[in-house]
Design an enzyme around this catalytic site. Sequence first.
Site, PDB file in Angstrom:
ATOM      1  N   ASP A 136      36.422  36.612  50.395  1.00  0.00           N
ATOM      2  CA  ASP A 136      37.855  36.840  50.744  1.00  0.00           C
ATOM      3  C   ASP A 136      38.483  35.586  50.758  1.00  0.00           C
ATOM      4  O   ASP A 136      37.794  34.361  50.615  1.00  0.00           O
ATOM      5  CB  ASP A 136      37.881  37.348  52.276  1.00  0.00           C
ATOM      6  CG  ASP A 136      39.399  37.314  52.783  1.00  0.00           C
ATOM      7  OD1 ASP A 136      40.381  37.833  52.114  1.00  0.00           O
ATOM      8  OD2 ASP A 136      39.525  36.951  54.010  1.00  0.00           O
ATOM      9  N   LEU A 137      39.695  35.484  50.629  1.00  0.00           N
ATOM     10  CA  LEU A 137      40.402  33.840  50.450  1.00  0.00           C
ATOM     11  C   LEU A 137      40.947  33.494  51.782  1.00  0.00           C
ATOM     12  O   LEU A 137      40.352  32.466  52.408  1.00  0.00           O
ATOM     13  CB  LEU A 137      41.621  34.092  49.585  1.00  0.00           C
ATOM     14  CG  LEU A 137      42.307  32.836  49.236  1.00  0.00           C
ATOM     15  CD1 LEU A 137      41.433  31.653  48.436  1.00  0.00           C
ATOM     16  CD2 LEU A 137      43.395  33.041  48.097  1.00  0.00           C
ATOM     17  N   ASP A 138      41.974  34.210  52.371  1.00  0.00           N
ATOM     18  CA  ASP A 138      42.800  33.558  53.329  1.00  0.00           C
ATOM     19  C   ASP A 138      41.807  33.569  54.698  1.00  0.00           C
ATOM     20  O   ASP A 138      41.525  34.567  55.238  1.00  0.00           O
ATOM     21  CB  ASP A 138      43.888  34.511  53.888  1.00  0.00           C
ATOM     22  CG  ASP A 138      44.805  34.476  52.679  1.00  0.00           C
ATOM     23  OD1 ASP A 138      45.205  33.342  52.078  1.00  0.00           O
ATOM     24  OD2 ASP A 138      45.442  35.545  52.418  1.00  0.00           O
TER      25      ASP A 138
ATOM     26  N   THR B 227      44.675  29.744  55.176  1.00  0.00           N
ATOM     27  CA  THR B 227      46.217  30.257  54.984  1.00  0.00           C
ATOM     28  C   THR B 227      46.338  31.116  56.117  1.00  0.00           C
ATOM     29  O   THR B 227      47.512  31.881  56.366  1.00  0.00           O
ATOM     30  CB  THR B 227      46.030  30.758  53.692  1.00  0.00           C
ATOM     31  OG1 THR B 227      44.911  31.137  53.342  1.00  0.00           O
ATOM     32  CG2 THR B 227      46.554  29.536  52.650  1.00  0.00           C
TER      33      THR B 227
ATOM     34  N   LYS C 177      44.766  40.642  59.800  1.00  0.00           N
ATOM     35  CA  LYS C 177      44.033  40.009  58.837  1.00  0.00           C
ATOM     36  C   LYS C 177      43.388  40.982  57.834  1.00  0.00           C
ATOM     37  O   LYS C 177      43.080  41.861  58.289  1.00  0.00           O
ATOM     38  CB  LYS C 177      42.897  39.084  59.429  1.00  0.00           C
ATOM     39  CG  LYS C 177      43.507  37.715  60.450  1.00  0.00           C
ATOM     40  CD  LYS C 177      42.280  37.241  60.664  1.00  0.00           C
ATOM     41  CE  LYS C 177      42.947  35.722  61.583  1.00  0.00           C
ATOM     42  NZ  LYS C 177      41.830  35.102  62.346  1.00  0.00           N
TER      43      LYS C 177
ATOM     44  N   SER D  34      40.618  39.582  47.423  1.00  0.00           N
ATOM     45  CA  SER D  34      41.490  39.223  48.465  1.00  0.00           C
ATOM     46  C   SER D  34      42.898  40.137  48.448  1.00  0.00           C
ATOM     47  O   SER D  34      43.110  40.839  47.124  1.00  0.00           O
ATOM     48  CB  SER D  34      42.177  37.896  48.151  1.00  0.00           C
ATOM     49  OG  SER D  34      43.432  37.485  48.890  1.00  0.00           O
ATOM     50  N   ALA D  35      43.509  40.448  49.480  1.00  0.00           N
ATOM     51  CA  ALA D  35      44.651  41.324  49.570  1.00  0.00           C
ATOM     52  C   ALA D  35      45.919  40.478  49.121  1.00  0.00           C
ATOM     53  O   ALA D  35      46.882  41.393  48.658  1.00  0.00           O
ATOM     54  CB  ALA D  35      44.678  41.611  50.868  1.00  0.00           C
ATOM     55  N   SER D  36      45.799  39.340  48.943  1.00  0.00           N
ATOM     56  CA  SER D  36      46.750  38.514  48.644  1.00  0.00           C
ATOM     57  C   SER D  36      47.703  38.661  47.197  1.00  0.00           C
ATOM     58  O   SER D  36      46.544  38.730  46.391  1.00  0.00           O
ATOM     59  CB  SER D  36      46.647  37.164  49.091  1.00  0.00           C
ATOM     60  OG  SER D  36      47.957  36.308  48.894  1.00  0.00           O
TER      61      SER D  36
ATOM     62  N   ASN E  45      49.466  36.234  46.347  1.00  0.00           N
ATOM     63  CA  ASN E  45      49.662  34.652  46.136  1.00  0.00           C
ATOM     64  C   ASN E  45      48.339  33.960  45.832  1.00  0.00           C
ATOM     65  O   ASN E  45      48.502  32.810  46.033  1.00  0.00           O
ATOM     66  CB  ASN E  45      50.469  34.434  47.447  1.00  0.00           C
ATOM     67  CG  ASN E  45      51.685  34.936  47.704  1.00  0.00           C
ATOM     68  OD1 ASN E  45      52.622  35.019  46.983  1.00  0.00           O
ATOM     69  ND2 ASN E  45      51.724  35.376  49.036  1.00  0.00           N
TER      70      ASN E  45
ATOM     71  N   LYS F 153      42.480  46.886  52.295  1.00  0.00           N
ATOM     72  CA  LYS F 153      41.184  46.880  53.248  1.00  0.00           C
ATOM     73  C   LYS F 153      41.456  47.487  54.473  1.00  0.00           C
ATOM     74  O   LYS F 153      42.692  47.523  55.139  1.00  0.00           O
ATOM     75  CB  LYS F 153      40.729  45.257  53.639  1.00  0.00           C
ATOM     76  CG  LYS F 153      40.392  44.357  52.261  1.00  0.00           C
ATOM     77  CD  LYS F 153      40.160  42.984  52.432  1.00  0.00           C
ATOM     78  CE  LYS F 153      39.888  42.308  51.548  1.00  0.00           C
ATOM     79  NZ  LYS F 153      39.810  40.710  51.727  1.00  0.00           N
TER      80      LYS F 153
ATOM     81  N   GLU G 166      33.711  37.556  54.754  1.00  0.00           N
ATOM     82  CA  GLU G 166      35.054  37.754  55.455  1.00  0.00           C
ATOM     83  C   GLU G 166      35.425  37.463  56.752  1.00  0.00           C
ATOM     84  O   GLU G 166      34.290  37.338  57.456  1.00  0.00           O
ATOM     85  CB  GLU G 166      34.991  39.581  55.606  1.00  0.00           C
ATOM     86  CG  GLU G 166      35.606  40.226  54.495  1.00  0.00           C
ATOM     87  CD  GLU G 166      37.100  39.922  54.148  1.00  0.00           C
ATOM     88  OE1 GLU G 166      37.765  39.440  55.301  1.00  0.00           O
ATOM     89  OE2 GLU G 166      37.787  40.494  53.420  1.00  0.00           O
ATOM     90  N   ASP G 167      36.957  37.211  57.101  1.00  0.00           N
ATOM     91  CA  ASP G 167      37.156  36.769  58.350  1.00  0.00           C
ATOM     92  C   ASP G 167      37.704  37.843  59.052  1.00  0.00           C
ATOM     93  O   ASP G 167      38.022  37.828  60.275  1.00  0.00           O
ATOM     94  CB  ASP G 167      38.011  35.526  58.251  1.00  0.00           C
ATOM     95  CG  ASP G 167      39.446  35.906  57.694  1.00  0.00           C
ATOM     96  OD1 ASP G 167      39.518  36.564  56.608  1.00  0.00           O
ATOM     97  OD2 ASP G 167      40.418  35.422  58.418  1.00  0.00           O
TER      98      ASP G 167
END
Length: 229
Positions: free
Chosen positions: A23-25, A31, A59, A128-130, A132, A159, A183-184
């Site tokens: 995951d990214l953020d 972010t 999140k 990621s869900a983003s 961006n 997710k 994952e966070d």
Amino acid sequence: MPELTTYNLQHTTKTPFKACLFDLDGVIVDTAVYHYKAWKKLANELGFDFTEEQNEHLKGINRIKSLQLILGWGGLEMSDAEIQVLATRKNEWYVEMINAMEPNEILPGSKELLHSLRVAGIKIALGSASKNSSIILKKTGLADLFDAIVDGNVVSTSKPDPEVFLKGAELLNVTPQECIVFEDAVSGVQAGKAGGMKVVGIGTQEILKDADLVVSGLHEITIEQLKSL
Ligand code: BG6
Ligand code: MG
């Protein structure tokens, strides 16, 4: 004669891991804080506030679903057109923040872990869900470390649906059982588990109950530890 004891040894066969899905953020970059700030600003403009605890539920959730949750907390009902306008406004603030990001905003240990996984021949995908993610990967100089990118621009579900991670496994040509997800978000941990993958939670055990292992950040992870999952 000494008594003979029969041990019933159960052999569990572990599938060696071949890929990591990140995951990214909130996992690779900080972010998650920017998302929180931008959503809070929008809620405040609309005349209400929400807590950090409520923010945990945002999140991993895509932009429109996040906004629908927030409006629900504020007791507001909006049309789809109004929702689009508000989501765009929040995104403009958020994009302004991520455009100002620098490579030193990568979370501790992220770059090192990505590098050592590459050296070990482990494949790497973003999950990621983003929408961006490309701006963030460009600003932080991490884009070249990924073999595949799966983000909010290519998935149709949010997710905890496992789609984002299953697509990553497919692109990397590995089975879900050969993947480890990082994952966070509670929703992200659920997505990884629903996809049949091992999940490392980044955060606290109290929140990320379903993860196979929970650490406070990627700096705590070693490849040896991942092999034992
Ligand atoms: C996830 C974040 O990574 O991306 C969520 O955890 C966010 O908070 C979602 O809503 C969508 O991000 P974006 O950048 O497309 O608005
Ligand atoms: Mg996250």
